[in-house]
Scaffold this motif. Structure first.
Motif, PDB file in Angstrom:
ATOM      1  N   ARG A 181       0.955  -1.709   0.328  1.00 32.57           N
ATOM      2  CA  ARG A 181      -0.129  -0.019   0.081  1.00 32.57           C
ATOM      3  C   ARG A 181       1.052   0.899   0.273  1.00 32.57           C
ATOM      4  O   ARG A 181       0.574   1.835  -0.877  1.00 32.57           O
ATOM      5  CB  ARG A 181      -0.995  -0.174   0.977  1.00 32.57           C
ATOM      6  CG  ARG A 181      -2.255  -0.654   1.055  1.00 32.57           C
ATOM      7  CD  ARG A 181      -3.252  -1.756   2.596  1.00 32.57           C
ATOM      8  NE  ARG A 181      -3.039  -2.151   2.283  1.00 32.57           N
ATOM      9  CZ  ARG A 181      -4.453  -2.401   1.851  1.00 32.57           C
ATOM     10  NH1 ARG A 181      -5.924  -1.550   2.075  1.00 32.57           N
ATOM     11  NH2 ARG A 181      -4.446  -3.381   1.866  1.00 32.57           N
ATOM     12  N   ARG A 223      -6.346  -9.098  -3.987  1.00 36.34           N
ATOM     13  CA  ARG A 223      -7.234  -8.394  -2.911  1.00 36.34           C
ATOM     14  C   ARG A 223      -6.519  -6.616  -2.553  1.00 36.34           C
ATOM     15  O   ARG A 223      -7.729  -5.810  -2.307  1.00 36.34           O
ATOM     16  CB  ARG A 223      -6.850  -8.950  -1.869  1.00 36.34           C
ATOM     17  CG  ARG A 223      -8.481  -8.376  -1.119  1.00 36.34           C
ATOM     18  CD  ARG A 223      -9.091  -9.907   0.237  1.00 36.34           C
ATOM     19  NE  ARG A 223      -7.895  -9.981   1.481  1.00 36.34           N
ATOM     20  CZ  ARG A 223      -6.965 -10.367   1.567  1.00 36.34           C
ATOM     21  NH1 ARG A 223      -7.265 -11.540   0.675  1.00 36.34           N
ATOM     22  NH2 ARG A 223      -6.230 -10.329   2.608  1.00 36.34           N
ATOM     23  N   SER A 224      -5.135  -6.726  -1.894  1.00 30.73           N
ATOM     24  CA  SER A 224      -5.089  -5.603  -2.278  1.00 30.73           C
ATOM     25  C   SER A 224      -4.832  -4.792  -3.207  1.00 30.73           C
ATOM     26  O   SER A 224      -5.329  -2.837  -3.519  1.00 30.73           O
ATOM     27  CB  SER A 224      -3.886  -5.393  -1.281  1.00 30.73           C
ATOM     28  OG  SER A 224      -2.732  -5.060  -2.308  1.00 30.73           O
ATOM     29  N   ASP A 227      -8.719  -2.929  -3.430  1.00 34.57           N
ATOM     30  CA  ASP A 227      -9.391  -2.292  -2.088  1.00 34.57           C
ATOM     31  C   ASP A 227      -8.214  -1.299  -2.700  1.00 34.57           C
ATOM     32  O   ASP A 227      -8.494   0.548  -2.831  1.00 34.57           O
ATOM     33  CB  ASP A 227      -8.316  -2.745  -0.975  1.00 34.57           C
ATOM     34  CG  ASP A 227      -8.908  -3.898  -0.227  1.00 34.57           C
ATOM     35  OD1 ASP A 227     -10.553  -4.199  -1.076  1.00 34.57           O
ATOM     36  OD2 ASP A 227      -8.998  -4.099   0.730  1.00 34.57           O
TER      37      ASP A 227
END
Ligand code: ADP
Ligand code: MG
Length: 284
Positions: A181, A223-224, A227
Motif C-alpha cells: 500500500r 485483494r489489495s 482495495d
C-alpha cells in the motif's frame, strides 16, 4: 550564496535536459518497486526484461539498487566491468538474447565492497546512468529499485520525467500488503501511473506429491489491488527453480522458455503490455 544556488539550479536544468535527450528514444520506462525487501523485485525485473527480449523487444535493465545491486548476479554477468566508448559515454553490458544491463556493481572493486553513500551522491550516480549511458533506441527500460520508498526510487522517479509507470511487487501475507500500500501511495504522490501489482511467492506446489501449500497465504495481492483500485497483473508461485535460476545467473524465462512453468510470467507480461497501452492511450 544566492549566485551559487542559481548556478546549481542552472546545472540541474542542464543535466535534466541531458537525461531527456538521452532517453527520449526509449518508448517505455518502467519502475519496479515494493514496500519491502526480499519480495522478488529483482527476480521480476530480470524475468520481465528477458521475457520482452525473447519477444524480440529491445530492452534495457537498470539496477538502481546502489547498496544491494543484484541484477548482474541474476543475469550472469557478475564481475564484468562497464566500459567507456571513445566519446567517454558508458556502454551497457549486453546480455543475450538482447538486454542492455547497467548497475553500480561493475564499478565496484569487488562485490563485497559496501557502498556507503548519502542520498545526493546516489542521486548523482543514477542521474549519470540516465544521461551518460549509451542506451540507444529501446522499446523498454526496466528500472529495478531497492526495497521501500527511499532515495533511489525517488531519484529515478524525479529524474525520469517521462516514466510510463510503476509495477509493484508484493507477497501475499498481510504485513507485505501493508507495505505494498505504501508503494502504491508513493507512486500516487509522485504522479506515476500504476501499471499494477504482482503477487509473488504465491503458493508452493510440492514436486513430489503435487499438493499446493500457501506458505504466505494467497490472494492478498489481488485483494489489495482491488482495495487500492489498481490493476492486478498476476501471481507467481514459489518455485525452487526460480531460486536456482537467480543463483546461477540464468533468467528463469530463458531456461524455461519452452516450458509451461513460465506461463504465469508470460501472462503477467501480456497484462503489463495491455496496461501500458491503456496508460499511453489516456496520455494522448
Ligand atoms: N517466485 C519465487 N519462487 C522462489 N524463489 C523466489 C521467487 N521470487 C524470488 N525468489 C527468490 O527470493 C530471493 C529474493 O528475491 P529478489 O528478487 O532478490 O527480491 P528483492 O529484489 O525484492 O529483494 C532470491 O533468492 C530469489 O531467487
Ligand atoms: Mg532486489
Amino acid at each position: 550564496m544566492k549566485e551559487k544556488s542559481s548556478e546549481k539550479v542552472e546545472s540541474q536544468k542542464i543535466q535534466q535536459e541531458k537525461i531527456r535527450e538521452n532517453i527520449e528514444k526509449i518508448s517505455h520506462k518502467l519502475l519496479i518497486i515494493s514496500g519491502k525487501g526480499g519480495v522478488g523485485k529483482t527476480t521480476v525485473a530480470t524475468n520481465l526484461a528477458f521475457s520482452l527480449a525473447l519477444r524480440g523487444k529491445k530492452v534495457g535493465l537498470l539496477d538502481v539498487d546502489i547498496h544491494g545491486p543484484n541484477i548482474p548476479k541474476m543475469v550472469g554477468v557478475e564481475g564484468e566491468k562497464l566500459s567507456a566508448l571513445p566519446d567517454g559515454r558508458i556502454e551497457p553490458i549486453f546480455v543475450s538474447p538482447g538486454v542492455k544491463v547497467v548497475s553500480v556493481s561493475p564499478l565496484l572493486r569487488n562485490s563485497d565492497t559496501p557502498v556507503i553513500w548519502r542520498g545526493p551522491l546516489k542521486m548523482k550516480l543514477i542521474s549519470q546512468f540516465l544521461s551518460d549511458v549509451e542506451w540507444g533506441e529501446l522499446d523498454y527500460l526496466i528500472v529495478d529499485s531497492p526495497p521501500g520508498t527511499g532515495d533511489e526510487p525517488l531519484s529515478a522517479a524525479q529524474l525520469i520525467s517521462s516514466l510510463t509507470g510503476a509495477i509493484i511487487v508484493t507477497t501475499p501475507q498481510e504485513v507485505a500488503l501493508l507495505d505494498s500500500r505504501k508503494a502504491v501511495n508513493f507512486a500516487r504522490a509522485l504522479n506515476i501511473p500504476i501499471i499494477g501489482i504482482i503477487e509473488n511467492m504465491s503458493g508452493f506446489t510440492c514436486p513430489k506429491c503435487g499438493e499446493t501449500t500457501y506458505l504466505f497465504k494467497t490472494g492478498g495481492g489481488e485483494r489489495s489491488a482491488r482495495d487500492l483500485d489498481v490493476p492486478f497483473l498476476g501471481k507467481i508461485p514459489l518455485d525452487p527453480e526460480i531460486v536456482d535460476s537467480g543463483d546461477k545467473g540464468e533468467p528463469f524465462v530463458v531456461t524455461h522458455k519452452n516450458s509451461s512453468k513460465q506461463n504465469h510470467m508470460d501472462k503477467i507480461v501480456d497484462n503489463i503490455i495491455k496496461e501500458i497501452e491503456k496508460i499511453t492511450k489516456t496520455k494522448k
